[in-house]
Design a protein around this motif. Structure first.
Motif, PDB file in Angstrom:
ATOM      1  N   PRO A  72      43.378  32.851  26.134  1.00  0.00           N
ATOM      2  CA  PRO A  72      42.125  33.097  25.485  1.00  0.00           C
ATOM      3  C   PRO A  72      41.088  32.959  26.492  1.00  0.00           C
ATOM      4  N   ARG A  73      41.052  31.925  27.271  1.00  0.00           N
ATOM      5  CA  ARG A  73      40.086  31.577  28.250  1.00  0.00           C
ATOM      6  C   ARG A  73      39.787  32.679  29.204  1.00  0.00           C
ATOM      7  N   LEU A  74      40.900  33.143  29.721  1.00  0.00           N
ATOM      8  CA  LEU A  74      41.079  34.121  30.737  1.00  0.00           C
ATOM      9  C   LEU A  74      40.401  35.509  29.961  1.00  0.00           C
ATOM     10  N   GLN A  75      40.644  35.734  28.628  1.00  0.00           N
ATOM     11  CA  GLN A  75      40.023  37.024  28.162  1.00  0.00           C
ATOM     12  C   GLN A  75      38.535  36.582  27.933  1.00  0.00           C
ATOM     13  N   ARG A  76      37.931  35.538  27.787  1.00  0.00           N
ATOM     14  CA  ARG A  76      36.698  35.224  27.573  1.00  0.00           C
ATOM     15  C   ARG A  76      35.903  35.609  29.031  1.00  0.00           C
ATOM     16  N   LEU A  77      36.573  35.024  29.898  1.00  0.00           N
ATOM     17  CA  LEU A  77      35.899  35.235  31.098  1.00  0.00           C
ATOM     18  C   LEU A  77      35.936  36.718  31.878  1.00  0.00           C
ATOM     19  N   ILE A  78      36.850  37.417  31.533  1.00  0.00           N
ATOM     20  CA  ILE A  78      36.879  38.803  31.861  1.00  0.00           C
ATOM     21  C   ILE A  78      36.130  39.711  31.132  1.00  0.00           C
ATOM     22  N   ALA A  79      35.890  39.314  29.805  1.00  0.00           N
ATOM     23  CA  ALA A  79      34.854  40.182  29.098  1.00  0.00           C
ATOM     24  C   ALA A  79      33.305  39.674  29.571  1.00  0.00           C
ATOM     25  N   SER A  80      33.163  38.245  29.849  1.00  0.00           N
ATOM     26  CA  SER A  80      31.847  38.189  30.437  1.00  0.00           C
ATOM     27  C   SER A  80      31.426  38.667  31.705  1.00  0.00           C
ATOM     28  N   ALA A  81      32.655  38.755  32.576  1.00  0.00           N
ATOM     29  CA  ALA A  81      32.659  39.590  33.836  1.00  0.00           C
ATOM     30  C   ALA A  81      32.153  41.075  33.626  1.00  0.00           C
ATOM     31  N   LEU A  82      32.862  41.657  32.622  1.00  0.00           N
ATOM     32  CA  LEU A  82      32.597  43.186  32.441  1.00  0.00           C
ATOM     33  C   LEU A  82      31.152  43.318  32.034  1.00  0.00           C
ATOM     34  N   ASP A  83      30.410  42.048  31.606  1.00  0.00           N
ATOM     35  CA  ASP A  83      29.133  42.301  30.945  1.00  0.00           C
ATOM     36  C   ASP A  83      28.170  41.833  32.067  1.00  0.00           C
ATOM     37  N   GLN A 185      40.404  40.649  39.983  1.00  0.00           N
ATOM     38  CA  GLN A 185      39.972  39.476  40.775  1.00  0.00           C
ATOM     39  C   GLN A 185      39.438  38.432  39.855  1.00  0.00           C
ATOM     40  N   VAL A 186      39.016  38.660  38.677  1.00  0.00           N
ATOM     41  CA  VAL A 186      38.871  37.389  37.881  1.00  0.00           C
ATOM     42  C   VAL A 186      40.132  36.839  37.265  1.00  0.00           C
ATOM     43  N   ALA A 187      41.183  37.409  37.155  1.00  0.00           N
ATOM     44  CA  ALA A 187      42.323  36.990  36.786  1.00  0.00           C
ATOM     45  C   ALA A 187      43.030  36.149  37.996  1.00  0.00           C
ATOM     46  N   GLN A 188      42.973  36.708  39.225  1.00  0.00           N
ATOM     47  CA  GLN A 188      43.476  35.999  40.293  1.00  0.00           C
ATOM     48  C   GLN A 188      42.663  34.774  40.666  1.00  0.00           C
ATOM     49  N   ALA A 189      41.309  34.929  40.533  1.00  0.00           N
ATOM     50  CA  ALA A 189      40.744  33.795  40.586  1.00  0.00           C
ATOM     51  C   ALA A 189      40.755  32.733  39.682  1.00  0.00           C
ATOM     52  N   TYR A 190      41.038  33.005  38.412  1.00  0.00           N
ATOM     53  CA  TYR A 190      41.294  32.189  37.322  1.00  0.00           C
ATOM     54  C   TYR A 190      42.516  31.215  37.590  1.00  0.00           C
ATOM     55  N   TYR A 191      43.602  32.086  37.875  1.00  0.00           N
ATOM     56  CA  TYR A 191      44.937  31.547  38.297  1.00  0.00           C
ATOM     57  C   TYR A 191      44.932  30.610  39.718  1.00  0.00           C
ATOM     58  N   THR A 192      44.146  31.178  40.495  1.00  0.00           N
ATOM     59  CA  THR A 192      44.113  30.325  41.514  1.00  0.00           C
ATOM     60  C   THR A 192      43.322  28.982  41.558  1.00  0.00           C
ATOM     61  N   GLU A 193      42.411  29.135  40.602  1.00  0.00           N
ATOM     62  CA  GLU A 193      41.681  27.866  40.193  1.00  0.00           C
ATOM     63  C   GLU A 193      42.628  26.770  39.666  1.00  0.00           C
ATOM     64  N   ARG A 194      43.280  27.407  38.655  1.00  0.00           N
ATOM     65  CA  ARG A 194      44.468  26.444  37.997  1.00  0.00           C
ATOM     66  C   ARG A 194      45.401  26.150  38.737  1.00  0.00           C
ATOM     67  N   SER A 269      32.622  27.092  29.056  1.00  0.00           N
ATOM     68  CA  SER A 269      33.590  25.989  28.713  1.00  0.00           C
ATOM     69  C   SER A 269      34.170  25.713  30.093  1.00  0.00           C
ATOM     70  N   ALA A 270      34.332  24.086  30.008  1.00  0.00           N
ATOM     71  CA  ALA A 270      34.957  23.520  31.056  1.00  0.00           C
ATOM     72  C   ALA A 270      36.272  24.089  31.480  1.00  0.00           C
ATOM     73  N   ALA A 271      36.904  24.175  32.634  1.00  0.00           N
ATOM     74  CA  ALA A 271      38.018  24.539  33.388  1.00  0.00           C
ATOM     75  C   ALA A 271      39.145  23.976  32.270  1.00  0.00           C
ATOM     76  N   SER A 272      40.036  24.742  31.860  1.00  0.00           N
ATOM     77  CA  SER A 272      41.254  24.385  31.198  1.00  0.00           C
ATOM     78  C   SER A 272      42.270  25.318  31.195  1.00  0.00           C
ATOM     79  N   GLY A 273      43.521  25.024  30.717  1.00  0.00           N
ATOM     80  CA  GLY A 273      44.416  26.012  30.625  1.00  0.00           C
ATOM     81  C   GLY A 273      45.324  25.491  31.740  1.00  0.00           C
ATOM     82  N   ALA A 274      46.465  26.133  32.007  1.00  0.00           N
ATOM     83  CA  ALA A 274      47.505  25.810  33.152  1.00  0.00           C
ATOM     84  C   ALA A 274      48.234  27.194  33.603  1.00  0.00           C
ATOM     85  N   MET A 275      48.729  27.072  34.761  1.00  0.00           N
ATOM     86  CA  MET A 275      49.541  28.240  35.291  1.00  0.00           C
ATOM     87  C   MET A 275      50.506  28.843  34.146  1.00  0.00           C
ATOM     88  N   PRO A 276      50.646  30.175  34.191  1.00  0.00           N
ATOM     89  CA  PRO A 276      51.625  30.772  33.197  1.00  0.00           C
ATOM     90  C   PRO A 276      53.049  30.301  33.635  1.00  0.00           C
TER      91      PRO A 276
END
Length: 478
Positions: A72-83, A185-194, A269-276
């Motif tokens: 869910p957080r990655l989905q919000r980040l991608i939607a925000s990036a597209l905007d 890029q957003v997905a890769q950056a997100y999982y890299t941070e995780r 939101s603050a960083a959260s979640g984990a690697m898949p």
């Protein structure tokens, strides 16, 4: 008004019959193999065979990014990036620019109709006047006119219009390619941070455990139960873990900054979640590759390169048409009168019709050079189109090769970690019973920490490779 009948009929015929002298467009053959490479020799030497893909697995282009990325957080980040992403916003503005240029060019295919209202006054001196006295003459004109409209017998304007349309479509495809790249890029950056966050947590836990061990060793050394060598070895391990934790904290902060840049604004939101998990990564990798020929319709960057090729092809038609006569028309119809109140009286109607033919005779080789330039640019566009296909083929082949091996690599690295953890337990028991030395235990701790960090990196690589495969196969638009 009756004399305008023939010119109007001629104009209509020209508008309907204009043809293009551009070469007939033929798509170049794809300079790649008919299928993606398979590593049969490598597969024969493997200890296990990757699980086959499901028969009902959807292709990348049929899988929306919300279906592919379920975090869910990655989905919000991608939607925000597209905007909010500025690079994507620039790509959208480029489309508007290209659309405006196309509209400007396409306007030349129709005549420009202008309304005119003029009041002309002129003084004639006495020595030029037939009456021997100076006079002031007045004239009023009102009407509509067509100014210098080119009759496109040889398709010059049509070719320029086709080139502008292809350039516009290429810009639109470039925007789609930018969107696909941004999602990946957003997905890769997100999982890299995780991944950095997970590695940092491991390093912090390791540092705290080693700090406790160092403190106990220090207490033992003070009463002579441990040597100075043991103390320094424990201190080295503790500080190594501390340095690793600080390095990972810095890398994580930089990864967050990179993600913020891609998203276009600070995350809500603050960083959260984990690697898949491994099961989730398996789902990400469950994409059928298809055939290389499918990429021609799947990938917007290839479609954009083809549109640029079509534009270059159309420009050849415009360059060829420049060798032939250019015919333009200027016409007007309206009313003229020496007085304003008589402007619309009976018999005040007026018209003019002025066709013009321009035939190039000597231009010092300008038209020939323009044709050569257009042909060279088409050849460049062909090379660019072929290179784009080859690059896409290589990207998909690399992602498929990585998919074949990285699952096994992660399994092997997990086995290494489990073996190192078991080795440490056994050495700790041997040390407690006075059989093994403290150096053996310290070496096992160091090897376990390295195996844990490497496993996280391998899982991240497998995740980002799955995202690369999704991108290279044309996914990420929906």
């Amino acid at each position: 008004m009756k004399p305008m009948t023939k010119p109007a009929a001629l104009l209509s015929a020209v508008l309907l019959s204009a043809c293009s002298m551009a070469p007939t467009y033929q798509r170049p053959a794809a300079p790649v193999a008919a299928a993606f490479p398979s590593d049969s020799a490598g597969a024969a030497s493997r200890t296990s065979v990757p699980l086959p893909l499901r028969a009902d697995a959807r292709s990348a282009v049929d899988t929306g990014w919300r279906d592919y990325f379920t975090d869910p957080r990655l989905q919000r980040l991608i939607a925000s990036a597209l905007d909010n992403n500025r690079d994507l916003r620039t790509a959208v503005l480029r489309i508007e620019e290209a659309r405006a240029q196309y509209n400007i060019q396409s306007a030349d295919r129709l005549p420009n109709l202008n309304a005119n209202l003029a009041d002309t006054r002129a003084k004639t001196p006495a020595f030029l006047s037939s009456t021997g006295r100076s006079t002031i003459g007045e004239r009023y004109d009102v009407g509509v006119s067509v100014s210098s409209f080119e009759l496109d017998f040889f398709g010059r304007v049509k070719s320029l219009n086709d080139a502008a349309l292809a350039s516009y479509l290429a810009t639109e495809e470039a925007r789609l390619a930018a969107q696909i790249a941004l999602v990946a890029q957003v997905a890769q950056a997100y999982y890299t941070e995780r991944a950095y966050a997970e590695q940092y947590a491991l390093a912090q836990q390791t540092y705290e455990a080693r700090a406790r061990t160092y403190k106990l060793t220090q207490q033992r050394a003070e009463v002579g139960a441990s040597s100075r060598l043991d103390l320094r070895s424990n201190e080295t391990l503790m500080e190594t873990a501390r340095a690793a934790a600080l390095t990972l904290a810095r890398q994580r902060a930089q990864a967050e900054n990179a993600l913020t840049l891609l998203v276009g604004q600070p995350p809500a939101s603050a960083a959260s979640g984990a690697m898949p998990s491994d099961a989730q990564i398996d789902v990400l990798n469950a994409l059928p590759a298809g055939l290389p020929s499918d990429l021609l319709s799947r990938r917007p960057d290839i479609r954009a390169a083809e549109q640029r090729l079509k534009a270059a092809n159309a420009n050849i038609g415009a360059a060829r048409a420049a060798f032939f006569p250019r015919i333009s028309l200027t016409a007007a119809v309206g009313s003229s009168s020496p007085s304003l109140h008589g402007l619309f009286d009976s018999g005040s109607g007026s018209w003019s019709f002025a066709p013009q033919l321009t035939l190039p005779i000597f231009d010092a080789g300008r038209n020939s050079a323009n044709l050569t330039l257009a042909e060279v640019r088409k050849n460049l566009a062909v090379a660019d189109y072929e290179k784009t296909i080859q690059t896409a083929f290589r990207e998909v082949a690399d992602a498929l090769a990585a998919r074949d091996y990285l699952g096994e690599q992660v399994n092997a690295q997990r086995a290494v970690q489990e073996a190192q953890a078991d080795r440490l337990k056994l050495l700790q028991l041997r040390f407690d019973n006075g059989v093994a030395s403290s150096l053996d235990v310290l070496d096992a701790q160091r090897e376990l920490f390295s195996a844990q960090q490497t496993l996280v990196q391998a899982r991240l690589l497998r995740t980002t490779t799955a995202i690369d495969l999704y991108r290279t196969l044309g996914g990420g638009l929906k």
